[in-house]
Motif scaffolding. Sequence first.
Motif, PDB file in Angstrom:
ATOM      1  N   PRO A  13       0.823  -1.214   0.000  1.00 50.40           N
ATOM      2  CA  PRO A  13       0.000   0.000   0.000  1.00 50.40           C
ATOM      3  C   PRO A  13       0.862   1.272   0.000  1.00 50.40           C
ATOM      4  O   PRO A  13       0.510   2.285  -0.606  1.00 50.40           O
ATOM      5  CB  PRO A  13      -0.816  -0.080   1.280  1.00 50.40           C
ATOM      6  CG  PRO A  13      -0.787  -1.495   1.696  1.00 50.40           C
ATOM      7  CD  PRO A  13       0.465  -2.076   1.115  1.00 50.40           C
ATOM      8  N   MET A  14       2.028   1.241   0.617  1.00 51.81           N
ATOM      9  CA  MET A  14       2.906   2.416   0.610  1.00 51.81           C
ATOM     10  C   MET A  14       3.463   2.652  -0.779  1.00 51.81           C
ATOM     11  O   MET A  14       3.574   3.790  -1.227  1.00 51.81           O
ATOM     12  CB  MET A  14       4.040   2.237   1.609  1.00 51.81           C
ATOM     13  CG  MET A  14       3.581   2.475   3.038  1.00 51.81           C
ATOM     14  SD  MET A  14       4.914   2.391   4.184  1.00 51.81           S
ATOM     15  CE  MET A  14       5.653   3.955   3.995  1.00 51.81           C
ATOM     16  N   GLU A  15       3.830   1.549  -1.449  1.00 49.71           N
ATOM     17  CA  GLU A  15       4.323   1.686  -2.812  1.00 49.71           C
ATOM     18  C   GLU A  15       3.222   2.240  -3.711  1.00 49.71           C
ATOM     19  O   GLU A  15       3.488   3.101  -4.567  1.00 49.71           O
ATOM     20  CB  GLU A  15       4.826   0.343  -3.352  1.00 49.71           C
ATOM     21  CG  GLU A  15       6.128  -0.080  -2.747  1.00 49.71           C
ATOM     22  CD  GLU A  15       6.579  -1.443  -3.265  1.00 49.71           C
ATOM     23  OE1 GLU A  15       6.078  -1.893  -4.321  1.00 49.71           O
ATOM     24  OE2 GLU A  15       7.434  -2.035  -2.613  1.00 49.71           O
ATOM     25  N   ASP A  16       2.037   1.773  -3.515  1.00 44.07           N
ATOM     26  CA  ASP A  16       0.905   2.283  -4.300  1.00 44.07           C
ATOM     27  C   ASP A  16       0.673   3.770  -4.008  1.00 44.07           C
ATOM     28  O   ASP A  16       0.400   4.560  -4.923  1.00 44.07           O
ATOM     29  CB  ASP A  16      -0.372   1.487  -3.996  1.00 44.07           C
ATOM     30  CG  ASP A  16      -0.319   0.066  -4.525  1.00 44.07           C
ATOM     31  OD1 ASP A  16       0.519  -0.182  -5.437  1.00 44.07           O
ATOM     32  OD2 ASP A  16      -1.107  -0.765  -4.072  1.00 44.07           O
ATOM     33  N   ALA A  17       0.828   4.152  -2.751  1.00 40.10           N
ATOM     34  CA  ALA A  17       0.653   5.553  -2.369  1.00 40.10           C
ATOM     35  C   ALA A  17       1.755   6.412  -2.978  1.00 40.10           C
ATOM     36  O   ALA A  17       1.511   7.524  -3.448  1.00 40.10           O
ATOM     37  CB  ALA A  17       0.646   5.685  -0.849  1.00 40.10           C
ATOM     38  N   LEU A  21       1.266   9.290  -5.590  1.00 42.37           N
ATOM     39  CA  LEU A  21       1.823  10.612  -5.297  1.00 42.37           C
ATOM     40  C   LEU A  21       2.690  11.100  -6.462  1.00 42.37           C
ATOM     41  O   LEU A  21       2.610  12.260  -6.865  1.00 42.37           O
ATOM     42  CB  LEU A  21       2.628  10.556  -3.994  1.00 42.37           C
ATOM     43  CG  LEU A  21       3.229  11.877  -3.522  1.00 42.37           C
ATOM     44  CD1 LEU A  21       2.136  12.911  -3.258  1.00 42.37           C
ATOM     45  CD2 LEU A  21       4.082  11.664  -2.289  1.00 42.37           C
ATOM     46  N   LYS A  22       3.513  10.196  -7.040  1.00 42.46           N
ATOM     47  CA  LYS A  22       4.342  10.549  -8.189  1.00 42.46           C
ATOM     48  C   LYS A  22       3.464  10.966  -9.367  1.00 42.46           C
ATOM     49  O   LYS A  22       3.755  11.947 -10.048  1.00 42.46           O
ATOM     50  CB  LYS A  22       5.245   9.386  -8.593  1.00 42.46           C
ATOM     51  CG  LYS A  22       6.427   9.174  -7.679  1.00 42.46           C
ATOM     52  CD  LYS A  22       7.278   8.010  -8.192  1.00 42.46           C
ATOM     53  CE  LYS A  22       8.476   7.755  -7.306  1.00 42.46           C
ATOM     54  NZ  LYS A  22       9.298   6.629  -7.806  1.00 42.46           N
ATOM     55  N   ARG A  23       2.404  10.197  -9.612  1.00 39.24           N
ATOM     56  CA  ARG A  23       1.486  10.535 -10.709  1.00 39.24           C
ATOM     57  C   ARG A  23       0.828  11.899 -10.466  1.00 39.24           C
ATOM     58  O   ARG A  23       0.706  12.718 -11.381  1.00 39.24           O
ATOM     59  CB  ARG A  23       0.418   9.457 -10.870  1.00 39.24           C
ATOM     60  CG  ARG A  23       0.901   8.209 -11.495  1.00 39.24           C
ATOM     61  CD  ARG A  23      -0.232   7.222 -11.669  1.00 39.24           C
ATOM     62  NE  ARG A  23       0.293   5.944 -12.124  1.00 39.24           N
ATOM     63  CZ  ARG A  23      -0.237   4.771 -11.861  1.00 39.24           C
ATOM     64  NH1 ARG A  23      -1.346   4.706 -11.141  1.00 39.24           N
ATOM     65  NH2 ARG A  23       0.302   3.665 -12.314  1.00 39.24           N
TER      66      ARG A  23
END
Length: 135
Positions: A13-17, A21-23
């Motif tokens: 979930p952190m990687e997805d966040a 965030l990058k997007r």
Amino acid sequence: RLRKPTASVAAEPMEDAIIALKRSMKSALQEAELQIDHRQHEAMQIVSRLQADKERLYLEEQQLDEERREFTRLQALLNSELEEVSRLREEVEGRSLFACCMRPSNERISEVQLGDPDIDSIIGEGRGGFERDQE
């Protein structure tokens, strides 16, 4: 030991966040670049208009200067003509009421030379009574 599977599950979930965030940051950066480009285009248009206005004002100023010079010249001419009118008025008003009925001065008669063939042809052989004025 149980922590490792928990850590990897929590990492997804952190990687997805982070990816989200990058997007989001990339999208915000693109929007900011578009806004900057738009503002830069507007600024260039304003500069172009200001340069055109400056050139137009310069030309108008040149025209006004020329009109001012012409006005000054015409004003001086008018003043000169008004002075001439005043001088003529003073000359006319300086004469008496009966000045038109009075005999002209000898100076004016002497302006015409008797015996001049051109004058004699105009006034005739009898000299138009000028002999009497010459006495």
